[in-house]
Design a protein around this motif. Sequence first.
Motif, PDB file in Angstrom:
ATOM      1  N   LEU A 105      16.097  68.803  -3.770  1.00 19.51           N
ATOM      2  CA  LEU A 105      17.552  68.851  -3.690  1.00 19.51           C
ATOM      3  C   LEU A 105      18.196  68.593  -5.045  1.00 19.51           C
ATOM      4  N   LYS A 106      17.530  67.747  -5.854  1.00 18.46           N
ATOM      5  CA  LYS A 106      18.019  67.440  -7.193  1.00 18.46           C
ATOM      6  C   LYS A 106      16.836  67.111  -8.071  1.00 18.46           C
ATOM      7  N   LEU A 107      16.799  67.708  -9.236  1.00 24.06           N
ATOM      8  CA  LEU A 107      15.758  67.417 -10.212  1.00 24.06           C
ATOM      9  C   LEU A 107      16.430  67.033 -11.514  1.00 24.06           C
ATOM     10  N   GLY A 108      16.386  65.733 -11.809  1.00 20.26           N
ATOM     11  CA  GLY A 108      16.967  65.230 -13.041  1.00 20.26           C
ATOM     12  C   GLY A 108      15.892  64.893 -14.056  1.00 20.26           C
ATOM     13  N   ARG A 109      16.279  64.227 -15.132  1.00 17.71           N
ATOM     14  CA  ARG A 109      15.306  63.841 -16.159  1.00 17.71           C
ATOM     15  C   ARG A 109      14.404  62.721 -15.700  1.00 17.71           C
ATOM     16  N   SER A 110      14.955  61.793 -14.894  1.00 16.87           N
ATOM     17  CA  SER A 110      14.158  60.633 -14.504  1.00 16.87           C
ATOM     18  C   SER A 110      13.931  60.505 -13.000  1.00 16.87           C
ATOM     19  N   LEU A 111      14.685  61.249 -12.189  1.00 16.87           N
ATOM     20  CA  LEU A 111      14.517  61.178 -10.734  1.00 16.87           C
ATOM     21  C   LEU A 111      14.547  62.574 -10.114  1.00 16.87           C
ATOM     22  N   ALA A 112      13.771  62.726  -9.047  1.00 11.92           N
ATOM     23  CA  ALA A 112      13.805  63.941  -8.234  1.00 11.92           C
ATOM     24  C   ALA A 112      14.028  63.510  -6.794  1.00 11.92           C
ATOM     25  N   VAL A 113      14.882  64.229  -6.094  1.00 14.68           N
ATOM     26  CA  VAL A 113      15.204  63.914  -4.702  1.00 14.68           C
ATOM     27  C   VAL A 113      14.947  65.167  -3.873  1.00 14.68           C
ATOM     28  N   GLY A 114      14.321  64.975  -2.711  1.00 14.46           N
ATOM     29  CA  GLY A 114      14.052  66.126  -1.868  1.00 14.46           C
ATOM     30  C   GLY A 114      13.812  65.763  -0.420  1.00 14.46           C
ATOM     31  N   ASP A 115      13.741  66.787   0.394  1.00 17.53           N
ATOM     32  CA  ASP A 115      13.472  66.654   1.825  1.00 17.53           C
ATOM     33  C   ASP A 115      12.194  67.397   2.169  1.00 17.53           C
ATOM     34  N   VAL A 116      11.523  66.906   3.210  1.00 18.76           N
ATOM     35  CA  VAL A 116      10.319  67.554   3.719  1.00 18.76           C
ATOM     36  C   VAL A 116      10.438  67.659   5.232  1.00 18.76           C
ATOM     37  N   MET A 117      10.259  68.872   5.754  1.00 23.53           N
ATOM     38  CA  MET A 117      10.204  69.101   7.200  1.00 23.53           C
ATOM     39  C   MET A 117       8.741  69.301   7.559  1.00 23.53           C
ATOM     40  N   ILE A 118       8.312  68.623   8.623  1.00 24.09           N
ATOM     41  CA  ILE A 118       6.919  68.704   9.052  1.00 24.09           C
ATOM     42  C   ILE A 118       6.865  69.219  10.482  1.00 24.09           C
ATOM     43  N   ARG A 119       6.034  70.232  10.689  1.00 28.42           N
ATOM     44  CA  ARG A 119       5.859  70.838  12.006  1.00 28.42           C
ATOM     45  C   ARG A 119       4.373  70.928  12.327  1.00 28.42           C
ATOM     46  N   SER A 120       4.061  70.932  13.610  1.00 28.88           N
ATOM     47  CA  SER A 120       2.712  71.282  14.034  1.00 28.88           C
ATOM     48  C   SER A 120       2.557  72.781  13.846  1.00 28.88           C
ATOM     49  N   GLU A 124       7.834  75.522  16.547  1.00 31.19           N
ATOM     50  CA  GLU A 124       9.122  75.719  15.874  1.00 31.19           C
ATOM     51  C   GLU A 124       9.820  74.393  15.584  1.00 31.19           C
ATOM     52  N   ALA A 125       9.779  73.480  16.538  1.00 33.98           N
ATOM     53  CA  ALA A 125      10.513  72.221  16.406  1.00 33.98           C
ATOM     54  C   ALA A 125       9.773  71.263  15.462  1.00 33.98           C
ATOM     55  N   PRO A 126      10.499  70.599  14.573  1.00 37.00           N
ATOM     56  CA  PRO A 126       9.851  69.660  13.645  1.00 37.00           C
ATOM     57  C   PRO A 126       9.364  68.399  14.360  1.00 37.00           C
ATOM     58  N   VAL A 127       8.260  67.860  13.855  1.00 44.57           N
ATOM     59  CA  VAL A 127       7.768  66.578  14.360  1.00 44.57           C
ATOM     60  C   VAL A 127       8.286  65.427  13.514  1.00 44.57           C
ATOM     61  N   ALA A 128       8.628  65.720  12.248  1.00 42.99           N
ATOM     62  CA  ALA A 128       9.143  64.671  11.362  1.00 42.99           C
ATOM     63  C   ALA A 128       9.953  65.297  10.241  1.00 42.99           C
ATOM     64  N   ARG A 129      10.860  64.486   9.711  1.00 44.10           N
ATOM     65  CA  ARG A 129      11.650  64.850   8.531  1.00 44.10           C
ATOM     66  C   ARG A 129      11.616  63.669   7.589  1.00 44.10           C
ATOM     67  N   ALA A 130      11.355  63.934   6.328  1.00 42.74           N
ATOM     68  CA  ALA A 130      11.300  62.856   5.340  1.00 42.74           C
ATOM     69  C   ALA A 130      12.234  63.168   4.181  1.00 42.74           C
ATOM     70  N   SER A 131      12.835  62.123   3.659  1.00 41.54           N
ATOM     71  CA  SER A 131      13.648  62.204   2.453  1.00 41.54           C
ATOM     72  C   SER A 131      12.959  61.332   1.409  1.00 41.54           C
ATOM     73  N   LEU A 132      12.649  61.906   0.255  1.00 37.57           N
ATOM     74  CA  LEU A 132      11.900  61.180  -0.769  1.00 37.57           C
ATOM     75  C   LEU A 132      12.591  61.244  -2.121  1.00 37.57           C
ATOM     76  N   THR A 133      12.417  60.182  -2.889  1.00 35.84           N
ATOM     77  CA  THR A 133      12.846  60.138  -4.281  1.00 35.84           C
ATOM     78  C   THR A 133      11.625  59.839  -5.130  1.00 35.84           C
ATOM     79  N   TYR A 134      11.474  60.593  -6.200  1.00 38.54           N
ATOM     80  CA  TYR A 134      10.370  60.417  -7.135  1.00 38.54           C
ATOM     81  C   TYR A 134      10.903  59.997  -8.496  1.00 38.54           C
ATOM     82  N   SER A 135      10.199  59.090  -9.133  1.00 32.25           N
ATOM     83  CA  SER A 135      10.484  58.715 -10.505  1.00 32.25           C
ATOM     84  C   SER A 135       9.635  59.595 -11.409  1.00 32.25           C
TER      85      SER A 135
END
Length: 140
Positions: A105-120, A124-135
């Motif tokens: 969703l955003k890629l900066g110089r020191s942080l990246a932010v994104g979402d992950v949808m997980i399905r079997s 069709e329907a997701p089993v999980a949704r994750a929001s992550l930030t990376y340094s």
Amino acid sequence: MTLRMDAAELRGFLAEQFPQVKDDFVLEDVAEGRARLRMRIGERNLRPGGTVSGPSIFALADVAMYVAVLAMIGPRALAVTTNCAIDFMRKPGADADLIAEACLLKLGRSLAVGDVMIRSDGAEAPVARASLTYSIPPDR
């Protein structure tokens, strides 16, 4: 911004840096700001009740985001998760692989932010949704 690592380079990097889990994940696709990974589900991933464990789902979300970030910044092994929130929405079956679709969703110089949808796989329907930030480590 363009890809700095393609699928073949990412596969090689993961195999070299994380040999302990190289057979657990399959990088199916990578594009600008996106990655699609498959987690091969086996007995080691299951919890009582015949469902995939939360730690296994977290691992898939984390690796998917890591790959999406590395595809854009290049091979920096020390990029690390600084935050993760997961919504577990449905019980995944024990008889299907899990598929993660990561989106930056955003890629900066020191942080990246994104979402992950997980399905079997095949569902069709997701089993999980994750929001992550990376340094992102600074360039040397």
